[in-house]
Write a protein that holds these residues in place. Structure first.
Motif, PDB file in Angstrom:
ATOM      1  N   ASP A  66     -27.621   8.160 -25.082  1.00  0.00           N
ATOM      2  CA  ASP A  66     -26.239   8.543 -24.317  1.00  0.00           C
ATOM      3  C   ASP A  66     -25.402   7.321 -24.173  1.00  0.00           C
ATOM      4  N   MET A  67     -24.361   6.964 -24.882  1.00  0.00           N
ATOM      5  CA  MET A  67     -23.542   5.759 -25.205  1.00  0.00           C
ATOM      6  C   MET A  67     -23.063   5.483 -23.817  1.00  0.00           C
ATOM      7  N   ALA A  68     -22.625   6.440 -22.957  1.00  0.00           N
ATOM      8  CA  ALA A  68     -22.182   6.178 -21.641  1.00  0.00           C
ATOM      9  C   ALA A  68     -22.977   5.429 -20.651  1.00  0.00           C
ATOM     10  N   SER A  69     -24.393   5.530 -20.994  1.00  0.00           N
ATOM     11  CA  SER A  69     -25.259   4.968 -19.853  1.00  0.00           C
ATOM     12  C   SER A  69     -25.607   3.381 -20.258  1.00  0.00           C
ATOM     13  N   VAL A  70     -24.629   2.700 -21.099  1.00  0.00           N
ATOM     14  CA  VAL A  70     -24.864   1.448 -21.154  1.00  0.00           C
ATOM     15  C   VAL A  70     -24.599   0.788 -19.724  1.00  0.00           C
ATOM     16  N   SER A  71     -25.461  -0.409 -19.751  1.00  0.00           N
ATOM     17  CA  SER A  71     -25.390  -1.154 -18.427  1.00  0.00           C
ATOM     18  C   SER A  71     -25.730  -2.385 -18.896  1.00  0.00           C
ATOM     19  N   SER A  72     -24.843  -3.509 -18.569  1.00  0.00           N
ATOM     20  CA  SER A  72     -25.012  -4.883 -18.779  1.00  0.00           C
ATOM     21  C   SER A  72     -24.961  -5.906 -17.497  1.00  0.00           C
ATOM     22  N   GLY A  73     -24.808  -5.359 -16.491  1.00  0.00           N
ATOM     23  CA  GLY A  73     -24.797  -6.103 -15.273  1.00  0.00           C
ATOM     24  C   GLY A  73     -23.292  -6.434 -15.023  1.00  0.00           C
ATOM     25  N   SER A  74     -22.447  -6.197 -15.937  1.00  0.00           N
ATOM     26  CA  SER A  74     -20.812  -6.267 -15.669  1.00  0.00           C
ATOM     27  C   SER A  74     -20.017  -4.968 -15.707  1.00  0.00           C
ATOM     28  N   GLN A  75     -19.399  -4.273 -14.565  1.00  0.00           N
ATOM     29  CA  GLN A  75     -18.755  -3.306 -14.821  1.00  0.00           C
ATOM     30  C   GLN A  75     -17.573  -3.283 -15.736  1.00  0.00           C
ATOM     31  N   THR A  76     -16.835  -4.328 -15.702  1.00  0.00           N
ATOM     32  CA  THR A  76     -15.664  -4.683 -16.686  1.00  0.00           C
ATOM     33  C   THR A  76     -16.537  -4.676 -18.085  1.00  0.00           C
ATOM     34  N   ARG A  77     -17.541  -5.222 -18.392  1.00  0.00           N
ATOM     35  CA  ARG A  77     -18.082  -5.249 -19.873  1.00  0.00           C
ATOM     36  C   ARG A  77     -18.364  -4.079 -20.080  1.00  0.00           C
ATOM     37  N   ASP A  78     -19.135  -3.154 -19.270  1.00  0.00           N
ATOM     38  CA  ASP A  78     -19.533  -1.821 -19.602  1.00  0.00           C
ATOM     39  C   ASP A  78     -18.282  -1.096 -20.077  1.00  0.00           C
ATOM     40  N   ASP A  79     -17.182  -1.118 -19.121  1.00  0.00           N
ATOM     41  CA  ASP A  79     -16.091  -0.210 -19.351  1.00  0.00           C
ATOM     42  C   ASP A  79     -15.494  -0.791 -20.775  1.00  0.00           C
ATOM     43  N   HIS A  80     -15.555  -2.045 -21.180  1.00  0.00           N
ATOM     44  CA  HIS A  80     -14.896  -2.309 -22.434  1.00  0.00           C
ATOM     45  C   HIS A  80     -15.973  -1.761 -23.651  1.00  0.00           C
ATOM     46  N   LEU A  81     -17.457  -1.795 -23.327  1.00  0.00           N
ATOM     47  CA  LEU A  81     -18.038  -1.391 -24.287  1.00  0.00           C
ATOM     48  C   LEU A  81     -17.909   0.131 -24.540  1.00  0.00           C
ATOM     49  N   ARG A  82     -17.709   0.581 -23.510  1.00  0.00           N
ATOM     50  CA  ARG A  82     -17.354   2.219 -23.548  1.00  0.00           C
ATOM     51  C   ARG A  82     -16.072   2.804 -24.316  1.00  0.00           C
ATOM     52  N   SER A  83     -15.242   1.626 -24.384  1.00  0.00           N
ATOM     53  CA  SER A  83     -13.999   1.990 -24.886  1.00  0.00           C
ATOM     54  C   SER A  83     -13.749   1.971 -26.400  1.00  0.00           C
ATOM     55  N   GLU A  84     -12.657   2.400 -26.951  1.00  0.00           N
ATOM     56  CA  GLU A  84     -12.475   2.469 -28.290  1.00  0.00           C
ATOM     57  C   GLU A  84     -12.507   1.168 -29.098  1.00  0.00           C
ATOM     58  N   ASP A  85     -12.557   0.146 -28.405  1.00  0.00           N
ATOM     59  CA  ASP A  85     -12.882  -1.155 -29.155  1.00  0.00           C
ATOM     60  C   ASP A  85     -14.383  -1.394 -29.656  1.00  0.00           C
ATOM     61  N   PHE A  86     -15.218  -0.692 -28.762  1.00  0.00           N
ATOM     62  CA  PHE A  86     -16.781  -0.826 -29.239  1.00  0.00           C
ATOM     63  C   PHE A  86     -17.057   0.730 -29.473  1.00  0.00           C
ATOM     64  N   PHE A  87     -17.709   1.320 -28.504  1.00  0.00           N
ATOM     65  CA  PHE A  87     -18.428   2.592 -28.833  1.00  0.00           C
ATOM     66  C   PHE A  87     -17.620   3.573 -28.733  1.00  0.00           C
ATOM     67  N   ASP A  88     -16.510   3.802 -28.159  1.00  0.00           N
ATOM     68  CA  ASP A  88     -15.475   4.884 -28.265  1.00  0.00           C
ATOM     69  C   ASP A  88     -16.355   6.208 -27.792  1.00  0.00           C
ATOM     70  N   VAL A  89     -16.985   6.085 -26.416  1.00  0.00           N
ATOM     71  CA  VAL A  89     -17.724   6.974 -25.624  1.00  0.00           C
ATOM     72  C   VAL A  89     -17.047   8.476 -25.849  1.00  0.00           C
ATOM     73  N   ALA A  90     -15.983   8.393 -25.625  1.00  0.00           N
ATOM     74  CA  ALA A  90     -14.906   9.740 -25.505  1.00  0.00           C
ATOM     75  C   ALA A  90     -14.933  10.680 -26.813  1.00  0.00           C
ATOM     76  N   ASN A  91     -14.932   9.610 -27.880  1.00  0.00           N
ATOM     77  CA  ASN A  91     -15.151  10.546 -29.072  1.00  0.00           C
ATOM     78  C   ASN A  91     -16.628  10.539 -29.982  1.00  0.00           C
ATOM     79  N   HIS A  92     -17.356   9.528 -29.343  1.00  0.00           N
ATOM     80  CA  HIS A  92     -18.649   9.394 -29.857  1.00  0.00           C
ATOM     81  C   HIS A  92     -19.621   9.126 -28.592  1.00  0.00           C
ATOM     82  N   PRO A  93     -20.100  10.232 -28.152  1.00  0.00           N
ATOM     83  CA  PRO A  93     -20.712  10.004 -26.963  1.00  0.00           C
ATOM     84  C   PRO A  93     -22.258   9.850 -27.006  1.00  0.00           C
ATOM     85  N   GLN A  94     -22.620  10.037 -28.351  1.00  0.00           N
ATOM     86  CA  GLN A  94     -24.098   9.857 -28.584  1.00  0.00           C
ATOM     87  C   GLN A  94     -24.496   8.955 -29.874  1.00  0.00           C
TER      88      GLN A  94
END
Length: 192
Positions: A66-94
């Motif tokens: 589950d790509m939305a379950s990413v946790s790096s100790g920084s909410q700002t970084r985690d939100d960036h990782l979930r965004s289109e710049d990285f994992f694009d969780v909205a379109n690729h949740p797994q």
């Protein structure tokens, strides 16, 4: 606990399909920031199965992250990782890993497979290690494995970065994967 076989005097888990215990599974990653500092993160939403067969080379692994379950100790970084710049969780949740081959030497194995992230499927080789087995306090059989490997994140289309004024990149291309999983062997069906 029943075992599949002993290889190099190591009792391996019994044949059959084992289920990953999501409460005792983690896919971790390590990258570098400014090319210097290690940044660690993990995915806690991990599910899947490991089917142990004889010979062991025929065993199979299937893992869903589950790509939305990413946790790096920084909410700002985690939100960036979930965004289109990285994992694009909205379109690729797994992300999905499926093994294609296993070569064992005692408790250590080279596991080849295909990893799909953000709709891109590429080969991946992991070094996996069987750490042992136990019966938990409730009578369930458990087996523990760890695995590790290194990927170039750009191979999966994870290309966002920033050039640094002094040279180099903000985020490393090379990412180390470290995986820890505890498997549970389902009880045999009472109808069998």
């Amino acid at each position: 606990m029943s075992t599949a076989a002993a290889v190099d005097q190591i009792d391996l888990p019994a044949t059959g399909t084992w289920t990953i215990d999501p409460g005792h599974a983690e896919v971790g990653f390590i990258g570098r920031h400014f090319g210097l500092t290690k940044v660690r993160g993990r995915f806690t939403g991990v599910e899947g199965t490991v089917t142990v067969r004889e010979p062991l080379d025929l065993s199979e692994v299937h893992v869903v992250i589950d790509m939305a379950s990413v946790s790096s100790g920084s909410q700002t970084r985690d939100d960036h990782l979930r965004s289109e710049d990285f994992f694009d969780v909205a379109n690729h949740p797994q992300a999905v890993f499926r093994s294609t081959g296993v070569t064992t030497t005692g408790a250590v194995a080279q596991m080849t497979g295909e990893l799909t992230i953000k709709g891109v499927t590429r080969p991946l080789t992991l070094e996996a290690e069987y750490l042992g087995h136990a019966t938990d306090p409730w009578g369930a059989e458990r087996a523990v494995f760890s695995a590790a490997g290194t990927i170039n994140r750009e191979d999966w289309g994870l290309t966002w970065n920033m050039a640094l004024e002094a040279g180099g990149l903000l985020v490393s291309k090379e990412i180390r994967l470290e995986i820890e999983v505890e498997l549970v062997r389902p009880e045999p069906s009472e109808e069998s």
